[in-house]
Design a protein around this motif. Structure first.
Motif, PDB file in Angstrom:
ATOM      1  N   UNK A  82       0.778  -1.224   0.000  1.00 41.85           N
ATOM      2  CA  UNK A  82       0.000   0.000   0.000  1.00 41.85           C
ATOM      3  C   UNK A  82       0.812   1.277   0.000  1.00 41.85           C
ATOM      4  N   UNK A  83       2.111   1.202  -0.286  1.00 40.64           N
ATOM      5  CA  UNK A  83       2.960   2.398  -0.262  1.00 40.64           C
ATOM      6  C   UNK A  83       3.193   2.913  -1.683  1.00 40.64           C
ATOM      7  N   UNK A  84       2.926   4.206  -1.865  1.00 29.74           N
ATOM      8  CA  UNK A  84       3.191   4.841  -3.141  1.00 29.74           C
ATOM      9  C   UNK A  84       4.552   5.505  -3.164  1.00 29.74           C
ATOM     10  N   UNK A  85       4.942   6.006  -4.336  1.00 30.80           N
ATOM     11  CA  UNK A  85       6.265   6.594  -4.521  1.00 30.80           C
ATOM     12  C   UNK A  85       6.501   7.779  -3.588  1.00 30.80           C
ATOM     13  N   UNK A  86       5.504   8.644  -3.462  1.00 29.22           N
ATOM     14  CA  UNK A  86       5.672   9.845  -2.644  1.00 29.22           C
ATOM     15  C   UNK A  86       5.906   9.492  -1.176  1.00 29.22           C
ATOM     16  N   UNK A  87       5.147   8.522  -0.660  1.00 26.30           N
ATOM     17  CA  UNK A  87       5.304   8.135   0.742  1.00 26.30           C
ATOM     18  C   UNK A  87       6.672   7.501   0.985  1.00 26.30           C
ATOM     19  N   UNK A  88       7.148   6.707   0.022  1.00 27.80           N
ATOM     20  CA  UNK A  88       8.468   6.080   0.159  1.00 27.80           C
ATOM     21  C   UNK A  88       9.575   7.129   0.140  1.00 27.80           C
ATOM     22  N   UNK A  89       9.423   8.138  -0.695  1.00 29.12           N
ATOM     23  CA  UNK A  89      10.432   9.200  -0.757  1.00 29.12           C
ATOM     24  C   UNK A  89      10.457   9.999   0.548  1.00 29.12           C
ATOM     25  N   UNK A  90       9.293  10.152   1.194  1.00 30.43           N
ATOM     26  CA  UNK A  90       9.257  10.817   2.499  1.00 30.43           C
ATOM     27  C   UNK A  90      10.000   9.992   3.557  1.00 30.43           C
ATOM     28  N   UNK A  91       9.832   8.676   3.489  1.00 32.17           N
ATOM     29  CA  UNK A  91      10.565   7.797   4.414  1.00 32.17           C
ATOM     30  C   UNK A  91      12.065   7.934   4.191  1.00 32.17           C
ATOM     31  N   UNK A  92      12.466   7.948   2.931  1.00 34.66           N
ATOM     32  CA  UNK A  92      13.886   8.056   2.604  1.00 34.66           C
ATOM     33  C   UNK A  92      14.445   9.384   3.106  1.00 34.66           C
ATOM     34  N   UNK A  93      13.678  10.458   2.931  1.00 35.55           N
ATOM     35  CA  UNK A  93      14.134  11.771   3.381  1.00 35.55           C
ATOM     36  C   UNK A  93      14.290  11.806   4.903  1.00 35.55           C
ATOM     37  N   UNK A  94      13.360  11.173   5.621  1.00 34.83           N
ATOM     38  CA  UNK A  94      13.447  11.159   7.078  1.00 34.83           C
ATOM     39  C   UNK A  94      14.676  10.389   7.544  1.00 34.83           C
ATOM     40  N   UNK A  95      14.930   9.227   6.942  1.00 33.63           N
ATOM     41  CA  UNK A  95      16.112   8.444   7.300  1.00 33.63           C
ATOM     42  C   UNK A  95      17.389   9.202   6.958  1.00 33.63           C
ATOM     43  N   UNK A  96      17.386   9.906   5.834  1.00 32.09           N
ATOM     44  CA  UNK A  96      18.561  10.689   5.436  1.00 32.09           C
ATOM     45  C   UNK A  96      18.866  11.780   6.450  1.00 32.09           C
ATOM     46  N   UNK A  97      17.820  12.426   6.976  1.00 29.29           N
ATOM     47  CA  UNK A  97      18.024  13.464   7.984  1.00 29.29           C
ATOM     48  C   UNK A  97      18.600  12.881   9.262  1.00 29.29           C
ATOM     49  N   UNK A  98      18.124  11.694   9.655  1.00 30.94           N
ATOM     50  CA  UNK A  98      18.664  11.036  10.848  1.00 30.94           C
ATOM     51  C   UNK A  98      20.152  10.759  10.675  1.00 30.94           C
ATOM     52  N   UNK A  99      20.516  10.269   9.494  1.00 25.55           N
ATOM     53  CA  UNK A  99      21.920   9.947   9.235  1.00 25.55           C
ATOM     54  C   UNK A  99      22.774  11.212   9.209  1.00 25.55           C
ATOM     55  N   UNK A 100      22.318  12.213   8.487  1.00 29.40           N
ATOM     56  CA  UNK A 100      23.118  13.437   8.363  1.00 29.40           C
ATOM     57  C   UNK A 100      23.266  14.153   9.704  1.00 29.40           C
ATOM     58  N   UNK A 101      22.260  14.054  10.546  1.00 32.59           N
ATOM     59  CA  UNK A 101      22.331  14.694  11.860  1.00 32.59           C
ATOM     60  C   UNK A 101      23.421  14.067  12.718  1.00 32.59           C
ATOM     61  N   UNK A 102      23.616  12.768  12.573  1.00 38.48           N
ATOM     62  CA  UNK A 102      24.590  12.056  13.406  1.00 38.48           C
ATOM     63  C   UNK A 102      25.975  11.974  12.791  1.00 38.48           C
TER      64      UNK A 102
END
Length: 569
Positions: free
Chosen positions: A539-559
């Motif tokens: 049930x996941x579309x492209x936009x929702x997956x890209x939001x997940x990727x962006x959130x994980x990227x922010x977690x990584x870049x913050x640390x």
């Protein structure tokens, strides 16, 4: 008082929770036992933070955990979903018959009580009879401790098999239509397909609302979820509902999972499915909480030289995780100590909001923390090279980097029941002095740290598994340096142990985050990704997956540590 409401979602989460509540029940019993160790008499802990007072319909007083537990249907073993204190209303046959066709009946054979539950039941019945008769006869149950322990080691199937706690009738919820013996409830998509919040969520919400609305000043939710399969989707729906209904109430989320069984190599499709589940589960769950703590090593058998864990037994591994969660949560129910207070049993009281602010409010907004534990913790030896309490801490969070120097790290640590060189329980001031000295000698130090101390150790209740090495003494002291092949020790031989546990906001968690980010992109988002169809079926579309990727990227870049430019740039 600041109350805490606990939520347990999924099978392994309830295994952990069962041990956790056994510890609380044991503390309550020891506090009122005239023959118990004096260290348990004045614990300076407010158990009302976790428990609620009430009464049954018959007017019998109750003291039950402020808990909502969710699991598959059939997961309660011999326990009723109404708990053990409340009687279910017997169904009455209807006098109105509207169906004239054939009728088939499907009956589920009830599970028998094991030796532990049989003795628990007999002791409670005997206690009730003695109270009614005004007598004080001791219990004469036929089951011996050693027989009970052997039975538990060999026969635990459900988390209720070793639970010594009474639960409120609103606490236990079984998902309708999803049975505990289903083979395919092992990924996020199956959880989504099997559970609908619109059809089942309101009943769960009502149970949570029941416990929240009777709180004077709730400090937060302690949320445990088995994130290894479909319960991730159930928990995500639950967390989203909490975020909407209780906007200003923080959630401390533990994602827990048991050791992975050793199996034959998986197919590439199964491997991709598992990696995508982990990435999606973590992304969804972390978006609805203030602080997430991943807990669950692939194997616990080598995590500590003082323990002997059988990885295939959830009864074993969940006990270690529950002990760590008990230690971390102690400051949430410590009584505050004023400046004029004399000798006390606790120090460093803090609530859930305070811990979250410590770990995520130091400029980096990190919401992922590593959980470390020392079980048992070393005694406070006096030698200059003894960094025992710090050296013995082992991570229970998977994929954690070792020996990381993070100048922005923040730590929140609890030490309780520490032993002094003479074998007695150390005072609060002794523990604080020793830990401070150890930090001063350490090669790397966190930017900020908070220390909470309690004199009461971790009590070892009867149904605790036999996981201690033979060189662990009655009170968690070390009586030898080598572990022989003799049988492990349990509650017959070990009465209590000193503990140290720590949550840390650190770049040590980067490997865990980077692996989830990489797997989500490679298998789910990149052009021609092998798992794209799997995610669409979830049930996941492209936009929702890209939001997940962006959130994980922010977690990584913050640390990520800052990159300094060279002179040649």
């Amino acid at each position: 008082m600041k109350e805490l409401v606990t939520i347990q979602v999924g099978d392994f989460a309830n295994f952990v929770g069962s041990h956790f509540w056994n510890f609380q029940d044991e503390l309550l019993g020891l506090a009122s036992d005239p023959n118990a160790d004096s260290v348990f008499k004045n614990q300076d802990l407010n158990m009302d933070v976790l428990y609620r007072s009430g009464e049954t319909h018959q007017g019998i007083p109750t003291y039950t955990p402020r808990l909502v537990s969710i699991n598959l249907r059939g997961s309660l073993g011999c326990m009723s979903s109404h708990g053990t204190l409340y009687k279910e209303d017997a169904p009455t046959p209807s006098d109105i018959l509207t169906w004239t066709g054939g009728v088939s009946t499907q009956a589920h054979t009830p599970h028998n009580k094991n030796l532990f539950l049989q003795r628990l039941y007999e002791e409670e019945n005997l206690s009730t009879v003695n109270e009614n008769n005004g007598s004080n006869n001791g219990s004469h149950c036929e089951y011996q401790d050693k027989d009970i322990i052997e039975s538990l080691e060999n026969d635990v199937q459900f988390w209720t098999d070793y639970s010594k706690v009474h639960y409120h009738q609103r606490s236990l919820y079984e998902l309708s239509g999803v049975w505990t013996d289903v083979d395919e409830f092992d990924n996020y998509g199956n959880g989504t397909n099997s559970f609908s919040w619109s059809s089942q969520g309101e009943e769960i919400s009502d149970s949570l609302r029941f416990f929240v609305e009777e709180c004077d000043h709730i400090q937060g939710f302690q949320f445990l979820v088995d994130d290894s399969g479909g319960f991730s989707a159930v928990a995500a729906e639950f967390l989203e509902n909490i975020a909407d209904e209780y906007k200003n109430t923080p959630v401390l989320l533990y994602t827990v999972r048991g050791p992975r069984p050793r199996s034959s190599p998986q197919s590439r499709k199964r491997t991709i499915l598992g990696d995508l589940h982990d990435a999606v589960s973590f992304s969804r769950l972390s978006s609805y909480c203030k602080l997430i703590v991943p807990v669950g090593l692939p194997s616990l058998s080598k995590a500590s030289k003082f323990l002997r864990i059988e990885d295939e037994k959830h009864y074993h591994s969940s006990a270690v995780y529950a002990a760590a969660l008990h230690s971390i949560s102690l400051p949430f129910r410590m009584l505050p100590v004023g400046p004029t207070t004399g000798a006390c049993s606790v120090s460093g009281a803090v609530d859930v909001h305070g811990v979250i602010q410590m770990l995520s409010g130091q400029g980096r907004q990190n919401i992922v923390s590593v959980l470390d534990v020392a079980m048992p913790a070393h005694a406070l030896n006096g030698g200059p090279n003894q960094l025992s309490l710090l050296e013995n801490l082992q991570p229970l969070t998977p994929q954690v980097a070792e020996d990381v120097e993070d100048m922005q790290a923040v730590e929140y640590m609890t030490v309780h029941g520490a032993l002094a060189p003479g074998g007695h329980h150390a005072s609060v001031s002794e523990v604080k002095d020793k830990v401070d000295a150890a930090f001063q000698r350490a090669n790397t130090r966190p930017l900020f740290r908070h220390l909470s101390v309690a004199r009461s150790p971790l009590p070892i209740p009867l149904p605790f598994p036999s996981i201690f090495g033979n060189h662990v003494g009655q009170h968690g002291e070390f009586i030898g340096s080598e572990m022989t092949n003799s049988s492990s020790k349990g509650s017959i031989d070990v009465y209590s142990i000193p503990m140290a546990a720590r949550l840390r906001s650190s770049s040590a968690v980067l490997p865990l985050l980077e692996s989830k980010l990489q797997n989500l992109h490679q298998f789910g988002i990149a052009r021609g990704a092998a798992g794209a169809e799997i995610l669409r079926s979830w049930g996941f579309g492209k936009e929702e997956l890209e939001e997940m990727e962006e959130m994980l990227s922010k977690m990584v870049s913050t640390l990520c540590p800052p990159q300094f430019s060279s002179d040649s740039d």
